[in-house]
Scaffold this motif. Structure first.
Motif, PDB file in Angstrom:
ATOM      1  N   GLU A   1       0.663  -1.162   0.074  1.00  9.62           N
ATOM      2  CA  GLU A   1      -0.104  -0.002  -0.004  1.00  9.62           C
ATOM      3  C   GLU A   1       0.879   1.243   0.031  1.00  9.62           C
ATOM      4  O   GLU A   1       0.728   2.390  -0.617  1.00  9.62           O
ATOM      5  CB  GLU A   1      -0.806  -0.101   1.331  1.00  9.62           C
ATOM      6  CG  GLU A   1      -1.989   0.798   1.126  1.00  9.62           C
ATOM      7  CD  GLU A   1      -3.212   0.845   1.937  1.00  9.62           C
ATOM      8  OE1 GLU A   1      -3.166  -0.279   3.077  1.00  9.62           O
ATOM      9  OE2 GLU A   1      -3.987   1.284   2.317  1.00  9.62           O
ATOM     10  N   LEU A   2       2.119   1.235   0.815  1.00  7.84           N
ATOM     11  CA  LEU A   2       2.885   2.233   0.646  1.00  7.84           C
ATOM     12  C   LEU A   2       3.516   2.489  -0.503  1.00  7.84           C
ATOM     13  O   LEU A   2       3.583   3.565  -1.133  1.00  7.84           O
ATOM     14  CB  LEU A   2       4.191   2.125   1.653  1.00  7.84           C
ATOM     15  CG  LEU A   2       3.472   2.025   3.183  1.00  7.84           C
ATOM     16  CD1 LEU A   2       4.325   1.478   3.936  1.00  7.84           C
ATOM     17  CD2 LEU A   2       3.529   3.450   3.561  1.00  7.84           C
ATOM     18  N   GLN A   3       3.763   1.596  -1.344  1.00  9.28           N
ATOM     19  CA  GLN A   3       4.305   1.537  -2.835  1.00  9.28           C
ATOM     20  C   GLN A   3       3.290   2.067  -3.610  1.00  9.28           C
ATOM     21  O   GLN A   3       3.688   2.992  -4.433  1.00  9.28           O
ATOM     22  CB  GLN A   3       4.808   0.205  -3.068  1.00  9.28           C
ATOM     23  CG  GLN A   3       6.199   0.526  -3.759  1.00  9.28           C
ATOM     24  CD  GLN A   3       6.214  -0.080  -5.090  1.00  9.28           C
ATOM     25  OE1 GLN A   3       6.441  -1.379  -5.074  1.00  9.28           O
ATOM     26  NE2 GLN A   3       6.336   0.661  -6.160  1.00  9.28           N
ATOM     27  N   ALA A   4       2.184   1.467  -3.411  1.00  9.07           N
ATOM     28  CA  ALA A   4       1.075   2.449  -4.211  1.00  9.07           C
ATOM     29  C   ALA A   4       0.751   3.664  -3.920  1.00  9.07           C
ATOM     30  O   ALA A   4       0.668   4.300  -4.828  1.00  9.07           O
ATOM     31  CB  ALA A   4      -0.434   1.488  -3.891  1.00  9.07           C
ATOM     32  N   TYR A   5       0.944   4.047  -2.944  1.00  7.54           N
ATOM     33  CA  TYR A   5       0.811   5.590  -2.491  1.00  7.54           C
ATOM     34  C   TYR A   5       1.978   6.313  -3.230  1.00  7.54           C
ATOM     35  O   TYR A   5       1.475   7.389  -3.881  1.00  7.54           O
ATOM     36  CB  TYR A   5       1.048   5.727  -0.923  1.00  7.54           C
ATOM     37  CG  TYR A   5       1.228   7.230  -0.366  1.00  7.54           C
ATOM     38  CD1 TYR A   5       0.022   8.140  -0.509  1.00  7.54           C
ATOM     39  CD2 TYR A   5       2.365   7.580  -0.276  1.00  7.54           C
ATOM     40  CE1 TYR A   5       0.241   9.497  -0.253  1.00  7.54           C
ATOM     41  CE2 TYR A   5       2.490   9.079   0.116  1.00  7.54           C
ATOM     42  CZ  TYR A   5       1.318  10.012   0.048  1.00  7.54           C
ATOM     43  OH  TYR A   5       1.428  11.328   0.579  1.00  7.54           O
ATOM     44  N   PHE A   6       3.325   5.957  -3.260  1.00  8.33           N
ATOM     45  CA  PHE A   6       4.183   6.735  -3.898  1.00  8.33           C
ATOM     46  C   PHE A   6       4.016   6.674  -5.245  1.00  8.33           C
ATOM     47  O   PHE A   6       4.339   7.788  -6.275  1.00  8.33           O
ATOM     48  CB  PHE A   6       5.614   6.208  -3.515  1.00  8.33           C
ATOM     49  CG  PHE A   6       5.908   6.448  -1.950  1.00  8.33           C
ATOM     50  CD1 PHE A   6       6.103   7.855  -1.723  1.00  8.33           C
ATOM     51  CD2 PHE A   6       6.067   5.736  -1.007  1.00  8.33           C
ATOM     52  CE1 PHE A   6       6.394   8.136  -0.266  1.00  8.33           C
ATOM     53  CE2 PHE A   6       6.269   5.980   0.344  1.00  8.33           C
ATOM     54  CZ  PHE A   6       6.493   7.094   0.664  1.00  8.33           C
TER      55      PHE A   6
END
Ligand code: NAP
Length: 642
Positions: A215-220
């Protein structure tokens, strides 16, 4: 007029649905949103109020009765706001805003913090950390950014806003840095996500309060797309060297592309955004190369290896190992955790909790709910941890605690750990740390770590490792621990900042890593004498150990760097670098301060914060408010221009 992005999206939600949504939300935060919606400050001047503050305690210890009373009141006020067409609330004046801040955190917010907090919250909808557009000469000022993690992406966004041409060079195939690389099972952030996101790109869709890596990667990814940064990035390309050319006042940046092809870029300035925790540290254990099974580092997780039914040896258990063990325990046949030093941890029941639909609704629709929630997460971690980390040289038994408050912290943490052990003294002796609390990175815990260690097929081994052989790990007591797979959760080369790049500055010969050795330094962690037009993000002396978030620090650094670039461009200068005096003074003061902190204390034997000499050069000993103040704008007197 454009609606303030933090004023919430208009809604038509029914009263029943509103009441349902409010079951989930932070009630003190909701009350401040009600003040915006209704314009009535009396709402927070009565008996319904939070009773106290603690990290991750988002209900302010309010009683169930009080929370229910607020919800009842809120449904009517929110319905009225809805029926009025969800107008953008009138701005609130500075006095009431300060009252609201202090009300939420149940303590005074000193005046020196107020401008920083207001800027962080952007209640006026203005992203004031963004730089002004640079002058016309900017087209002749190409910048190379090294790395496209959290800080490199931010650099790209700010450079684009300023109209300065740039190229980002990233060794990975995608954005996110640490969040791209660390795909190990259980990887998640341990700073609350509604604060751990750019101040100008809040997310209301987080599914967890402490999101997992995908999810963090998707945010970035999504932030990168929104700002159109992707086309500026050379992916799977590594910077191998950068050399300053005094004649042309340019950097020649040498790169190695995906197929190994060498190339060069020319830049007027270089921004290093490589992070401190991205080069895996593999311990030199005898026989390591004789192991016949798969072996890999936590940051280079081999997803082709199925751990189901395997005997797994995990060497190292810091922040990464602490997350890996609970995540893989269910599927392995046996897990042996080799831990050299026990870790301090503190309770956070919400650590794995999902964000309820009601909270997401409130974040999306209730005016400034997300902004106040951000402040509620930010404040307890803002400079308070420094008090417990400060050494009182008079305090007795410094191996136990370095001050009275540090001792209180120790007692609290110890109670949390032992309360989970059901009287198991043998395990308690292994898992209660024997060094002062907060001396190393303190971990957020919801009980999953010790629950894992007490399982029948999981062993915690604290005996040092002698060697590795073909099928296992041998400890100093002669015991052979059989293993099919070895996971190295042994951390990173944190003290080799910018390593292994060769960055050669004005003197034409000495590379930065040679100059620094194990003692990296930079003025404010950003600029280095002798290295003109080179700027570091998350540079030496800027890692955080007692609170805050690296994103906050990155935003401070990038505002400062953008201002420096604008000074160069608008002033028509060829180059700028900090004076030796300014930098020496900064390093001397930072080191003097650091020596008064627990992280540098001799009782901490092993820590990635320390270099081989036991000194701490990577961390900041300073309050966030100080760093924010010092980086608000560059002091021309600190620099030599040419
Ligand atoms: P780490 O905290 O440095 O832990 C490394 C582990 O390996 C420690 O247990 C260490 O023991 C052990 N180790 C290292 N060299 C060893 C050796 N030669 N022999 C035996 N044991 C050895 O690394 P990490 O767990 O990867 O975490 C690093 C940082 O990444 C964290 O502090 C944090 O900043 C970040 N991180 C954050 C999160 C998060 O946000 N949730 C998650 C993971 C990582 P000693 O303790 O004795 O040195």
């Amino acid at each position: 007029m454009v609606r303030n992005p933090h004023a919430g999206q208009p809604f038509t939600t029914s009263d029943t649905e509103i009441a349902e949504a409010l079951l989930d939300v932070s009630i003190p935060t909701l009350m401040l949103s009600l003040v915006h919606m209704s314009g009535d400050p009396e709402l927070i001047r009565g008996v319904l109020r939070p009773a106290g503050l603690f990290l991750n305690e988002v209900q302010g210890y309010m009683s169930e009765e009080d929370k229910a009373a607020v919800r009842e009141l809120a449904v009517g006020l929110i319905a009225d706001y809805r029926d009025r067409g969800c107008p953008e609330p009138e701005p609130i004046g500075p006095e009431l805003l300060k009252e609201m801040m202090e009300w939420l955190v149940c303590e005074p917010v000193p005046d020196e913090y107020v401008p920083m907090v207001l800027e962080e919250m952007e209640l006026d909808g203005r992203d004031s950390r963004r730089g002004a557009a640079a002058g016309d000469a900017k087209q002749d000022f190409p910048v190379v950014v090294i790395g496209c993690g959290e800080s490199g992406l931010l650099a790209g966004i700010r450079l684009k806003e300023a109209g300065i041409p740039f190229t980002i060079v990233e060794k990975n195939a995608g954005v996110g840095g640490t969040w791209f690389q660390n795909t190990y099972p259980g990887a998640r952030v341990d700073v609350g996500n509604h604060f751990y996101c750019y101040s100008f790109e809040p997310a209301d869709e987080w599914t967890h309060f402490f999101a997992e890596q995908p999810e963090l990667q998707a945010y970035f990814d999504q932030v990168m797309d929104k700002h159109g940064i992707g086309p500026h990035v050379q992916w799977r390309t590594e910077v191998t060297a950068a050399t300053w050319n005094a004649d042309t006042a340019t950097w020649t940046v040498a790169t190695r592309g995906p197929d190994g092809t060498a190339a060069t870029l020319t830049a007027r300035a270089v921004i290093s955004a490589v992070g401190q925790l991205n080069r895996p540290h593999l311990p030199d254990i005898a026989g390591g190369d004789t192991f016949t099974g798969p072996a890999f580092h936590s940051a280079e997780w081999n997803h082709d290896v199925d751990l189901t039914g395997k005997r797994v040896a995990m060497i190292g258990a810091g922040a990464s190992g602490f997350q890996i063990a609970p995540a893989i325990a269910d599927r392995v046949e046996h897990l042996t955790v080799f831990q050299r030093t026990a870790q301090w941890m503190f309770p956070n029941p919400n650590y794995h909790a999902e964000v309820g639909a009601g909270v997401r609704w409130a974040l999306r629709h209730l005016p400034f709910y997300g902004r106040w929630y951000r402040f509620l997460l930010f404040w307890p971690g803002c400079d308070k941890g420094l008090a417990a980390a400060k050494v009182d040289p008079e305090y007795p038994d410094q191996h136990r605690a370095v001050s009275e408050i540090n001792d209180i912290t120790r007692v609290m943490f110890t109670e949390w750990i032992t309360s989970q052990l059901d009287g198991n003294a043998e395990l308690a002796a292994k898992v209660v740390p024997d060094y002062p609390a907060t001396g190393k990175r303190t971990l957020q815990d919801n009980g999953s770590w010790l629950k894992t260690l007490t399982r029948d097929h999981v062993d915690l081994v604290r005996t040092p490792i002698t060697r590795i052989d073909a099928d296992g790990v041998v400890t100093d007591d002669g015991v052979h621990h059989p293993a099919d797979v070895i996971v190295y959760a042994t951390g990173f080369e944190a003290n080799k900042v910018l390593w292994p790049m060769s960055i050669v500055g004005r003197d034409g010969t000495t590379s930065l890593d040679e100059l620094w050795g194990e003692r990296p330094y930079a003025h404010l962690g950003i600029t280095v004498p002798g290295f003109p037009n080179l700027f570091c993000m998350y540079g030496p002396g800027t890692n955080l150990a007692s609170g805050g978030s690296l994103i906050f620090h990155s935003e401070c650094q990038m505002r400062y760097i953008t201002d420096c670039l604008e000074m160069l461009i608008d002033g028509g200068y060829r180059a700028m670098e900090p004076t030796a005096e300014a930098c020496d003074d900064w390093v001397r003061r930072s080191q003097a301060e650091m020596r008064t902190m627990v992280w540098a204390h001799p009782s901490i034997e092993h820590s990635f914060y320390k270099n081989a000499h036991g000194e701490v050069y990577t961390l900041s000993p300073w309050r966030l408010v100080d760093y924010w103040t010092w980086t608000r704008e560059p002091d021309r007197g600190d620099f030599a221009f040419s």
